[in-house]
Write a protein that holds these residues in place. Structure first.
Motif, PDB file in Angstrom:
ATOM      1  N   VAL A  73       0.834  -1.209   0.000  1.00 52.79           N
ATOM      2  CA  VAL A  73       0.000   0.000   0.000  1.00 52.79           C
ATOM      3  C   VAL A  73       0.868   1.257   0.000  1.00 52.79           C
ATOM      4  CG1 VAL A  73      -1.661   1.315   1.375  1.00 52.79           C
ATOM      5  CG2 VAL A  73      -1.982  -1.135   1.049  1.00 52.79           C
ATOM      6  N   LEU A  74       1.929   1.260   0.795  1.00 52.86           N
ATOM      7  CA  LEU A  74       2.820   2.427   0.828  1.00 52.86           C
ATOM      8  C   LEU A  74       3.482   2.656  -0.529  1.00 52.86           C
ATOM      9  CD1 LEU A  74       4.530   2.039   4.315  1.00 52.86           C
ATOM     10  CD2 LEU A  74       2.856   3.744   3.625  1.00 52.86           C
ATOM     11  N   ASN A  75       3.848   1.574  -1.208  1.00 52.76           N
ATOM     12  CA  ASN A  75       4.449   1.724  -2.529  1.00 52.76           C
ATOM     13  C   ASN A  75       3.449   2.267  -3.541  1.00 52.76           C
ATOM     14  OD1 ASN A  75       6.908   0.867  -1.644  1.00 52.76           O
ATOM     15  ND2 ASN A  75       6.675  -1.212  -2.389  1.00 52.76           N
ATOM     16  N   ARG A  76       2.201   1.855  -3.427  1.00 52.45           N
ATOM     17  CA  ARG A  76       1.185   2.414  -4.331  1.00 52.45           C
ATOM     18  C   ARG A  76       0.988   3.902  -4.083  1.00 52.45           C
ATOM     19  NH1 ARG A  76      -3.681  -1.864  -5.315  1.00 52.45           N
ATOM     20  NH2 ARG A  76      -2.445  -3.312  -6.555  1.00 52.45           N
ATOM     21  N   LEU A  77       0.961   4.308  -2.805  1.00 53.66           N
ATOM     22  CA  LEU A  77       0.867   5.735  -2.491  1.00 53.66           C
ATOM     23  C   LEU A  77       2.088   6.493  -3.013  1.00 53.66           C
ATOM     24  CD1 LEU A  77      -0.519   5.635   1.149  1.00 53.66           C
ATOM     25  CD2 LEU A  77      -1.735   6.324  -0.917  1.00 53.66           C
ATOM     26  N   ASN A  78       3.240   5.860  -2.929  1.00 53.61           N
ATOM     27  CA  ASN A  78       4.469   6.466  -3.426  1.00 53.61           C
ATOM     28  C   ASN A  78       4.415   6.625  -4.947  1.00 53.61           C
ATOM     29  OD1 ASN A  78       7.032   7.492  -3.551  1.00 53.61           O
ATOM     30  ND2 ASN A  78       7.978   5.795  -2.481  1.00 53.61           N
ATOM     31  N   ILE A  79       3.876   5.633  -5.633  1.00 52.61           N
ATOM     32  CA  ILE A  79       3.726   5.729  -7.090  1.00 52.61           C
ATOM     33  C   ILE A  79       2.793   6.880  -7.439  1.00 52.61           C
ATOM     34  CG2 ILE A  79       2.749   4.547  -9.098  1.00 52.61           C
ATOM     35  CD1 ILE A  79       3.869   1.936  -7.932  1.00 52.61           C
ATOM     36  N   ILE A  80       1.704   7.026  -6.685  1.00 50.75           N
ATOM     37  CA  ILE A  80       0.766   8.132  -6.933  1.00 50.75           C
ATOM     38  C   ILE A  80       1.448   9.473  -6.702  1.00 50.75           C
ATOM     39  CG2 ILE A  80      -1.338   9.237  -6.072  1.00 50.75           C
ATOM     40  CD1 ILE A  80      -2.432   6.385  -5.606  1.00 50.75           C
ATOM     41  N   LEU A 125       4.066  14.397  -8.898  1.00 52.33           N
ATOM     42  CA  LEU A 125       5.290  15.171  -9.111  1.00 52.33           C
ATOM     43  C   LEU A 125       5.625  15.267 -10.594  1.00 52.33           C
ATOM     44  CD1 LEU A 125       7.704  16.616  -7.784  1.00 52.33           C
ATOM     45  CD2 LEU A 125       8.861  14.416  -7.762  1.00 52.33           C
ATOM     46  N   LEU A 126       5.456  14.162 -11.301  1.00 49.57           N
ATOM     47  CA  LEU A 126       5.687  14.156 -12.742  1.00 49.57           C
ATOM     48  C   LEU A 126       4.726  15.112 -13.442  1.00 49.57           C
ATOM     49  CD1 LEU A 126       7.191  12.818 -15.126  1.00 49.57           C
ATOM     50  CD2 LEU A 126       5.405  11.077 -15.121  1.00 49.57           C
ATOM     51  N   LEU A 151      12.762  12.888 -15.760  1.00 51.14           N
ATOM     52  CA  LEU A 151      13.178  11.496 -15.849  1.00 51.14           C
ATOM     53  C   LEU A 151      13.254  10.802 -14.486  1.00 51.14           C
ATOM     54  CD1 LEU A 151      15.973  11.522 -18.545  1.00 51.14           C
ATOM     55  CD2 LEU A 151      13.677  10.605 -18.711  1.00 51.14           C
ATOM     56  N   PHE A 152      13.611  11.519 -13.450  1.00 52.30           N
ATOM     57  CA  PHE A 152      13.808  10.899 -12.145  1.00 52.30           C
ATOM     58  C   PHE A 152      12.528  10.299 -11.561  1.00 52.30           C
ATOM     59  CE2 PHE A 152      17.640  13.637 -12.173  1.00 52.30           C
ATOM     60  CZ  PHE A 152      18.571  12.620 -12.053  1.00 52.30           C
ATOM     61  N   PRO A 153      11.383  10.987 -11.584  1.00 51.92           N
ATOM     62  CA  PRO A 153      10.167  10.321 -11.087  1.00 51.92           C
ATOM     63  C   PRO A 153       9.768   9.103 -11.926  1.00 51.92           C
ATOM     64  CG  PRO A 153       9.826  12.676 -11.129  1.00 51.92           C
ATOM     65  CD  PRO A 153      11.127  12.415 -11.813  1.00 51.92           C
ATOM     66  N   ILE A 154      10.035   9.125 -13.229  1.00 52.34           N
ATOM     67  CA  ILE A 154       9.710   7.978 -14.079  1.00 52.34           C
ATOM     68  C   ILE A 154      10.556   6.777 -13.684  1.00 52.34           C
ATOM     69  CG2 ILE A 154       9.791   7.096 -16.441  1.00 52.34           C
ATOM     70  CD1 ILE A 154       9.142   9.957 -17.375  1.00 52.34           C
ATOM     71  N   ILE A 155      11.849   6.988 -13.469  1.00 51.24           N
ATOM     72  CA  ILE A 155      12.740   5.895 -13.060  1.00 51.24           C
ATOM     73  C   ILE A 155      12.348   5.388 -11.678  1.00 51.24           C
ATOM     74  CG2 ILE A 155      15.133   5.289 -12.548  1.00 51.24           C
ATOM     75  CD1 ILE A 155      15.937   7.433 -14.635  1.00 51.24           C
ATOM     76  N   SER A 156      11.973   6.292 -10.791  1.00 54.48           N
ATOM     77  CA  SER A 156      11.535   5.892  -9.456  1.00 54.48           C
ATOM     78  C   SER A 156      10.255   5.056  -9.524  1.00 54.48           C
ATOM     79  CB  SER A 156      11.320   7.129  -8.591  1.00 54.48           C
ATOM     80  OG  SER A 156      10.853   6.781  -7.322  1.00 54.48           O
ATOM     81  N   ILE A 157       9.330   5.426 -10.392  1.00 56.04           N
ATOM     82  CA  ILE A 157       8.094   4.663 -10.559  1.00 56.04           C
ATOM     83  C   ILE A 157       8.406   3.254 -11.038  1.00 56.04           C
ATOM     84  CG2 ILE A 157       6.005   4.474 -11.987  1.00 56.04           C
ATOM     85  CD1 ILE A 157       5.809   7.557 -11.785  1.00 56.04           C
ATOM     86  N   VAL A 158       9.354   3.118 -11.959  1.00 54.48           N
ATOM     87  CA  VAL A 158       9.732   1.791 -12.455  1.00 54.48           C
ATOM     88  C   VAL A 158      10.253   0.916 -11.314  1.00 54.48           C
ATOM     89  CG1 VAL A 158      11.394   0.569 -13.904  1.00 54.48           C
ATOM     90  CG2 VAL A 158      10.166   2.535 -14.822  1.00 54.48           C
ATOM     91  N   PHE A 159      11.117   1.470 -10.469  1.00 56.33           N
ATOM     92  CA  PHE A 159      11.653   0.683  -9.360  1.00 56.33           C
ATOM     93  C   PHE A 159      10.588   0.381  -8.308  1.00 56.33           C
ATOM     94  CE2 PHE A 159      15.836   1.989 -10.969  1.00 56.33           C
ATOM     95  CZ  PHE A 159      16.437   0.739 -10.976  1.00 56.33           C
ATOM     96  N   LEU A 160       9.631   1.279  -8.115  1.00 58.45           N
ATOM     97  CA  LEU A 160       8.548   1.002  -7.175  1.00 58.45           C
ATOM     98  C   LEU A 160       7.632  -0.103  -7.692  1.00 58.45           C
ATOM     99  CD1 LEU A 160       7.713   4.638  -6.094  1.00 58.45           C
ATOM    100  CD2 LEU A 160       8.681   2.841  -4.663  1.00 58.45           C
ATOM    101  N   VAL A 161       7.396  -0.130  -8.997  1.00 59.78           N
ATOM    102  CA  VAL A 161       6.593  -1.203  -9.582  1.00 59.78           C
ATOM    103  C   VAL A 161       7.327  -2.534  -9.455  1.00 59.78           C
ATOM    104  CG1 VAL A 161       5.680  -2.094 -11.768  1.00 59.78           C
ATOM    105  CG2 VAL A 161       5.258   0.269 -11.121  1.00 59.78           C
ATOM    106  N   LEU A 162       8.631  -2.540  -9.685  1.00 63.10           N
ATOM    107  CA  LEU A 162       9.416  -3.760  -9.504  1.00 63.10           C
ATOM    108  C   LEU A 162       9.378  -4.236  -8.052  1.00 63.10           C
ATOM    109  CD1 LEU A 162      12.535  -3.011 -11.729  1.00 63.10           C
ATOM    110  CD2 LEU A 162      10.734  -4.685 -12.167  1.00 63.10           C
ATOM    111  N   ALA A 163       9.430  -3.303  -7.108  1.00 61.00           N
ATOM    112  CA  ALA A 163       9.346  -3.663  -5.689  1.00 61.00           C
ATOM    113  C   ALA A 163       7.978  -4.254  -5.368  1.00 61.00           C
ATOM    114  CB  ALA A 163       9.615  -2.441  -4.817  1.00 61.00           C
ATOM    115  N   ASN A 164       6.917  -3.680  -5.939  1.00 63.79           N
ATOM    116  CA  ASN A 164       5.579  -4.222  -5.702  1.00 63.79           C
ATOM    117  C   ASN A 164       5.437  -5.625  -6.269  1.00 63.79           C
ATOM    118  OD1 ASN A 164       4.437  -2.286  -4.142  1.00 63.79           O
ATOM    119  ND2 ASN A 164       3.216  -1.363  -5.756  1.00 63.79           N
TER     120      ASN A 164
END
Length: 136
Positions: A69-76, A81-82, A106-119
């Motif tokens: 859930v925290l990762n989903r909030l982080n993705i949002i 931010l994007l 680019l940085f929020p996009i890369i962060s979203i990719v790593f958060l999706v991988l973590a999920n």
């Protein structure tokens, strides 16, 4: 636990968002006025929320559902931010002095990719635990 792959992904996300805050360029107009700065409350708040959610998610490694859930909030928050970056860059009038005015996008996009991988890794761990519980 540091040996889990989702912790590594979350740590990389923290590093990316931290580097976004450290090296975020000040976008200046032709007259030298600051158009976009990292110390603006909205940008600073969203970057801080993203870093804080990732750190809290790393520290709550025993509660996989909370991590998810925290990762989903982080993705949002990263998508917001994007959106702020894209809106600000599209509403700029004329050219700016800084040529890297869009590098922060680019940085929020890369962060979203790593958060999706973590999920995905958290989901895989959760499925593994559920399958072991079924066998008992």
């Amino acid at each position: 636990m540091i040996q889990r792959i989702q912790t590594i992904y979350l740590f990389i996300s923290v590093l990316i968002m931290g580097s976004l805050f450290m090296w975020f360029p000040n976008v200046l107009g032709k007259d030298g006025s600051i158009i976009m700065d990292r110390n603006e409350p909205l940008i600073f708040g969203l970057i801080f929320v993203s870093i804080a959610l990732a750190i809290i998610s790393i520290l709550s490694f025993k509660k996989r559902q909370l991590q998810f859930v925290l990762n989903r909030l982080n993705i949002i928050s990263n998508f917001v931010l994007l959106g702020v970056f894209v809106y600000r860059l599209l509403t700029l009038s004329g050219e700016t002095i800084v040529s890297e005015k869009g590098i922060g996008v680019l940085f929020p996009i890369i962060s979203i990719v790593f958060l999706v991988l973590a999920n995905k890794a958290i989901k895989r761990d959760e499925d593994l635990v559920k399958s072991v519980d079924r066998l008992r």
